[in-house]
Structure formats: structure tokens, C-alpha cells
Design an enzyme around this catalytic site. Sequence first.
Site, PDB file in Angstrom:
ATOM      1  N   CYS A   1       0.670  -1.100   0.124  1.00  0.00           N
ATOM      2  CA  CYS A   1      -0.016   0.079   0.018  1.00  0.00           C
ATOM      3  C   CYS A   1       0.809   1.183  -0.072  1.00  0.00           C
ATOM      4  O   CYS A   1       0.584   2.319  -0.794  1.00  0.00           O
ATOM      5  CB  CYS A   1      -0.859   0.045   1.320  1.00  0.00           C
ATOM      6  SG  CYS A   1      -2.241   1.448   1.268  1.00  0.00           S
ATOM      7  N   CYS A   2       1.942   1.236   0.699  1.00  0.00           N
ATOM      8  CA  CYS A   2       2.640   2.495   0.905  1.00  0.00           C
ATOM      9  C   CYS A   2       3.469   2.622  -0.508  1.00  0.00           C
ATOM     10  O   CYS A   2       3.798   3.631  -0.948  1.00  0.00           O
ATOM     11  CB  CYS A   2       3.977   2.528   2.042  1.00  0.00           C
ATOM     12  SG  CYS A   2       3.340   2.810   3.592  1.00  0.00           S
TER      13      CYS A   2
ATOM     14  N   CYS B   1      -1.532   8.195   7.595  1.00  0.00           N
ATOM     15  CA  CYS B   1      -2.820   8.067   7.006  1.00  0.00           C
ATOM     16  C   CYS B   1      -3.475   7.646   8.192  1.00  0.00           C
ATOM     17  O   CYS B   1      -3.122   7.000   9.276  1.00  0.00           O
ATOM     18  CB  CYS B   1      -2.349   6.868   6.082  1.00  0.00           C
ATOM     19  SG  CYS B   1      -1.627   7.285   4.643  1.00  0.00           S
TER      20      CYS B   1
ATOM     21  N   CYS C   1      -3.343   3.848   9.679  1.00  0.00           N
ATOM     22  CA  CYS C   1      -2.108   3.395  10.259  1.00  0.00           C
ATOM     23  C   CYS C   1      -1.442   4.514  11.082  1.00  0.00           C
ATOM     24  O   CYS C   1      -0.326   4.623  11.586  1.00  0.00           O
ATOM     25  CB  CYS C   1      -1.000   3.438   9.129  1.00  0.00           C
ATOM     26  SG  CYS C   1      -1.413   2.236   7.626  1.00  0.00           S
TER      27      CYS C   1
ATOM     28  N   CYS D   1       7.805   4.248   5.682  1.00  0.00           N
ATOM     29  CA  CYS D   1       6.790   4.066   4.734  1.00  0.00           C
ATOM     30  C   CYS D   1       7.490   3.323   3.119  1.00  0.00           C
ATOM     31  O   CYS D   1       6.910   2.891   2.369  1.00  0.00           O
ATOM     32  CB  CYS D   1       5.869   4.983   4.357  1.00  0.00           C
ATOM     33  SG  CYS D   1       6.815   6.759   3.745  1.00  0.00           S
TER      34      CYS D   1
END
Length: 257
Positions: free
Chosen positions: A136-137, A217, A220, A243
Site C-alpha cells: 500500500c505504501c 494515514c 496507520c 513508509c
Amino acid sequence: MEYAKNRTQMLAPQERERLGDEASALQDAELLADRLAEATPHQIIEAAKAVPGRLAVVSSFGTESAVLLKFVADVDRSLPVLFLDTLWLFKETLTYRDALAGHLGLTDLRVITPSPSELALRDPKRDLCFHDRNACCALRKVAPLARELAEFDGWISGRKRFHGGERSSLAVVEAEGRRLKFNPLARLSSAELNAVFTKERLPRHPLEALGFTSVGCIPCTARPAAGASARDGRWSGLAKTECGIHNRELTASNGAR
Ligand code: SF4
């Protein structure tokens, strides 16, 4: 050594040029880091500007970002400031970004978002962050920043040694592939950072008053326990602490998996 030389001679001209750029960036970074080891943040930003090439600042507009951005604005308000909007940010961060940029008179704020086609392909249900945070990062941070940084030769980050972990031994200047990365706040302590907020009357991120010491985010970010270090609220309970934008060379081809 001879093998390495021969091998280099076998590479395509563009690749030889790239390797040459990287070796020279490494050499420049070591020299500059040595020269700027005791320099003030303003002096480091001035030195970054003096290096030939295009320079950008990368900021999350998080709880500590105002200090770096204040120093940048003191030196040159027109420096491009890159802001990564992962599309998972708190609305308070977006409001704070606009208010702080206006307060400091920053004139070239650039908002970077992930590629819509990559999102549709790799995160169509918007749930990647719940089962593969590294992917995702990579999709929402590393790849978009790599694309944007392609036009720059150097960048400035706001990392500090007092954050601990991999940042404890942060150099003032680093080489990242062919680019130089400057860390003007590397030596700043938490107390010095807070003193700048007070002295310069810098606005605080709205979530700080609610107990968030580091804001990223929504999925997180958590409030850290009392007495925990500033970044303990990020990826809480996981081994992940970064990240990825600082852990690898940023090129337009990496990031997306
Ligand atoms: S911090 Fe979380 S939501 Fe944001 S890009 Fe990384 S994994 Fe995704």
C-alpha cells in the site's frame, strides 16, 4: 577492480552515465555532510540551494512539519514543496496544509496523488492497507513521489535523529541514487523543535491537541501511549516503522509492485 572496470565498459552509455552520476552524488554527499556537520538548518538549506540542479522540499504537513517549512520559507518561499496525498489522510491534515502554507507564504505547493489506474488495478477495494501495508505504501507513497522527483536533482526532508530507530544516525546530507538528500533538522532535539514553535508562533496540527504525536494515514495512525516516542503511533503494533520513501532509491520504475 579490473573486472569492475571491464564490466563498466561493457554497459550501455546511458547506464555508464547513470553510474557515474551516482558515484559523484555519493562523493558530494560525503563531502557536504562533513562540511555541514555543525551547520544550522538555515545554512543547510542555503547549501542545498547552492548545489547546481533543481531542488524540492518534501513535507507531510504533520505535527512537526511547520519548523522545517518555516526555515525553508525564511530562505526561499518559492521552493517547490511536494505533499503526498495518499487519499487516506485525515481531513485535519489537508486543512492544516493549506493554512500553514498560507501562513508561511509558500508559493509552490504541489499535491501529489497516486495514479488512478494503478489504484484501480492494485487496490480496487481500497483495502490493501489492511492486508499488505508495504504494498500500500509502495502504491500510494513511494511510486507517486518517485514520479514527481524525477524532475529534481535534490530534495530536503524533515527527519530528525531524536526519532530513533534508523533515524538515530541520520547524516545531514545523503546520496540517493544520483540525487542528494538534505536533512536540515537531523541534529535538532525535541526541545529545540518545540522552542521554534513557540518563538515563531507556528500553528500546530489540529490532531496534536487530541494526543497524536505523529500523523500519517488514517488506518496507520494511533495515539501513542503516554511516554512513548513520537513515532510510536505510526503502524502501531507492527514491525513497520517507515513508509519506504526513505529506505530505497526513488526511481520512477520502483514503488509499484
Ligand atoms: S501509511 Fe497505511 S494507508 Fe498510508 S499508504 Fe502506507 S499502508 Fe497505506
